[in-house]
Design an enzyme around this catalytic site. Sequence first.
Site, PDB file in Angstrom:
ATOM      1  N   LYS A   1      49.387  99.764  90.243  1.00 40.28           N
ATOM      2  CA  LYS A   1      50.159  98.628  90.746  1.00 40.28           C
ATOM      3  C   LYS A   1      50.496  97.744  89.561  1.00 40.28           C
ATOM      4  O   LYS A   1      49.598  97.153  88.950  1.00 40.28           O
ATOM      5  CB  LYS A   1      49.347  97.850  91.786  1.00 40.28           C
ATOM      6  CG  LYS A   1      50.144  96.723  92.422  1.00 40.28           C
ATOM      7  CD  LYS A   1      49.340  96.027  93.515  1.00 40.28           C
ATOM      8  CE  LYS A   1      50.086  94.822  94.055  1.00 40.28           C
ATOM      9  NZ  LYS A   1      49.189  93.679  94.261  1.00 40.28           N
TER      10      LYS A   1
ATOM     11  N   HIS B   1      38.248  87.363  93.335  1.00 36.68           N
ATOM     12  CA  HIS B   1      39.086  86.950  92.202  1.00 36.68           C
ATOM     13  C   HIS B   1      40.487  86.626  92.680  1.00 36.68           C
ATOM     14  O   HIS B   1      40.863  86.951  93.818  1.00 36.68           O
ATOM     15  CB  HIS B   1      39.107  88.039  91.122  1.00 36.68           C
ATOM     16  CG  HIS B   1      39.566  89.394  91.607  1.00 36.68           C
ATOM     17  ND1 HIS B   1      38.766  90.232  92.353  1.00 36.68           N
ATOM     18  CD2 HIS B   1      40.746  90.048  91.470  1.00 36.68           C
ATOM     19  CE1 HIS B   1      39.415  91.343  92.636  1.00 36.68           C
ATOM     20  NE2 HIS B   1      40.638  91.257  92.124  1.00 36.68           N
TER      21      HIS B   1
ATOM     22  N   HIS C   1      40.683  87.508  96.637  1.00 38.39           N
ATOM     23  CA  HIS C   1      40.351  88.752  97.350  1.00 38.39           C
ATOM     24  C   HIS C   1      39.311  89.516  96.551  1.00 38.39           C
ATOM     25  O   HIS C   1      39.093  89.233  95.373  1.00 38.39           O
ATOM     26  CB  HIS C   1      41.607  89.625  97.498  1.00 38.39           C
ATOM     27  CG  HIS C   1      42.112  90.141  96.179  1.00 38.39           C
ATOM     28  ND1 HIS C   1      42.828  89.362  95.296  1.00 38.39           N
ATOM     29  CD2 HIS C   1      41.965  91.342  95.564  1.00 38.39           C
ATOM     30  CE1 HIS C   1      43.107  90.053  94.207  1.00 38.39           C
ATOM     31  NE2 HIS C   1      42.591  91.263  94.331  1.00 38.39           N
TER      32      HIS C   1
ATOM     33  N   ASP D   1      38.613  93.624  95.512  1.00 37.93           N
ATOM     34  CA  ASP D   1      39.340  94.899  95.544  1.00 37.93           C
ATOM     35  C   ASP D   1      38.605  95.866  96.471  1.00 37.93           C
ATOM     36  O   ASP D   1      37.386  95.932  96.447  1.00 37.93           O
ATOM     37  CB  ASP D   1      39.432  95.501  94.136  1.00 37.93           C
ATOM     38  CG  ASP D   1      40.376  94.716  93.227  1.00 37.93           C
ATOM     39  OD1 ASP D   1      40.985  93.733  93.685  1.00 37.93           O
ATOM     40  OD2 ASP D   1      40.492  95.106  92.045  1.00 37.93           O
TER      41      ASP D   1
HETATM   42  C1  OGA Z   1      44.940  92.907  91.907  1.00 40.77           C
HETATM   43  C2  OGA Z   1      44.509  91.797  91.053  1.00 40.77           C
HETATM   44  C3  OGA Z   1      44.787  90.460  89.098  1.00 40.77           C
HETATM   45  C4  OGA Z   1      45.674  90.374  87.927  1.00 40.77           C
HETATM   46  O1  OGA Z   1      46.081  93.393  91.713  1.00 40.77           O
HETATM   47  O2  OGA Z   1      44.140  93.322  92.772  1.00 40.77           O
HETATM   48  O3  OGA Z   1      43.465  91.251  91.314  1.00 40.77           O
HETATM   49  O4  OGA Z   1      45.158  90.048  86.862  1.00 40.77           O
HETATM   50  N1  OGA Z   1      45.262  91.440  90.009  1.00 40.77           N
HETATM   51  O5  OGA Z   1      46.866  90.614  88.054  1.00 40.77           O
HETATM   52 NI    NI Z   2      42.249  92.460  92.636  1.00 43.45          NI
END
Ligand code: OGA
Ligand code: NI
Length: 340
Positions: free
Chosen positions: A200, A275, A219, A221
């Site tokens: 992602k 986080h 959230h 993960d």
């Molecule tokens: C996620 C996330 C944090 C970031 O995509 O699950 O926590 O640093 N990203 O982009």
């Molecule tokens: Ni995350």
Amino acid sequence: GILSIPKEYIRPKEELTSIGNIFEEEMKEEGPQLPTIDLKDIESEDKEVREKCREALKKAAMEWGVMHIVNHGISTELMDRVRVTGQAFFDQPVEEKEKYANDQASGKIQGYGSKLANNACGQLEWEDYFFHLAYPEDKRDLSIWPKTPSDYIPATSEYAKELRGLATKILSVLSLGLGLEEDRLEKEVGGIEELLLQMKINYYPKCPQPELALGVEAHTDVSALTFILHNMVPGLQLFYNDKWVTAKCVPNSIVMHIGDTIEILSNGKYKSILHRGLVNKERVRISWAVFCEPPKEKIILKPLSETTSEAEPPLFPPRTFSQHIEHKLFRRCQEALEKK
Ligand code: OGA
Ligand code: NI
């Protein structure tokens, strides 16, 4: 070019008090900071040297559930190719990117998009993303990966393959750390055939009112492990000891999270930390998150019997990965309704 943000992006007022200027937050020296774990000796011939490295990784996974990893074996050149090609995709005009648009409604989750409201409040996050399965290679759909720039597919493929190898090493240290056979966690999350690496790319545009919005809301993960590269713009915060801790940018580190899956299997011995991501006015932030996920239905996740006892009963009920995701979503909706 807008000067104020649409109201859907404004966080609820209880949350706003905790959102500050990320550049100022990153400069602060006081308070705890997430650990940096050097993996150079993870497979050292010297038992003592090897144990010291593994112990540090285990401790960080138990205390924080998130860490910077350095000397992880993935070359700077390869990480740079991933960053350059991902950024080049997003630098294209929106019409080009829209050709890769996902379509959540019809179940086409891979591709380019922005997250739709998933709770009763209609709250939105300040980001676009590109999402696709990256590994195992026989489960990929290369036809939906960015074709421009031309190095996107080679670079991302190679990176995913390297991360898969790294995931095995990390899982073996985490297994030994629980007193399990070395390959146990790897098997429990699906092994080489079934563990899925989902890429992602998070793209957080500049935001005219960064103190009112979030790039990603708080959230944990759901994955087994998450590996994150970023473009050296701060944004990530970890909720540690009841406070938001801003992660400093460590050049060429990969941020690694323990996700819910490993937290469940270890009966909470390894932590999946809460986080979130802040945005800013000045610089676009991009992060490349690779989620290592167990198969959705095939495996029932529950604390391994070796991690429980009479004194430490199972903290999590048995659920498939997809039931776990459902359950989290359900809980969020409940909370959102209660707030109304
Ligand atoms: C996620 C996330 C944090 C970031 O995509 O699950 O926590 O640093 N990203 O982009
Ligand atoms: Ni995350």
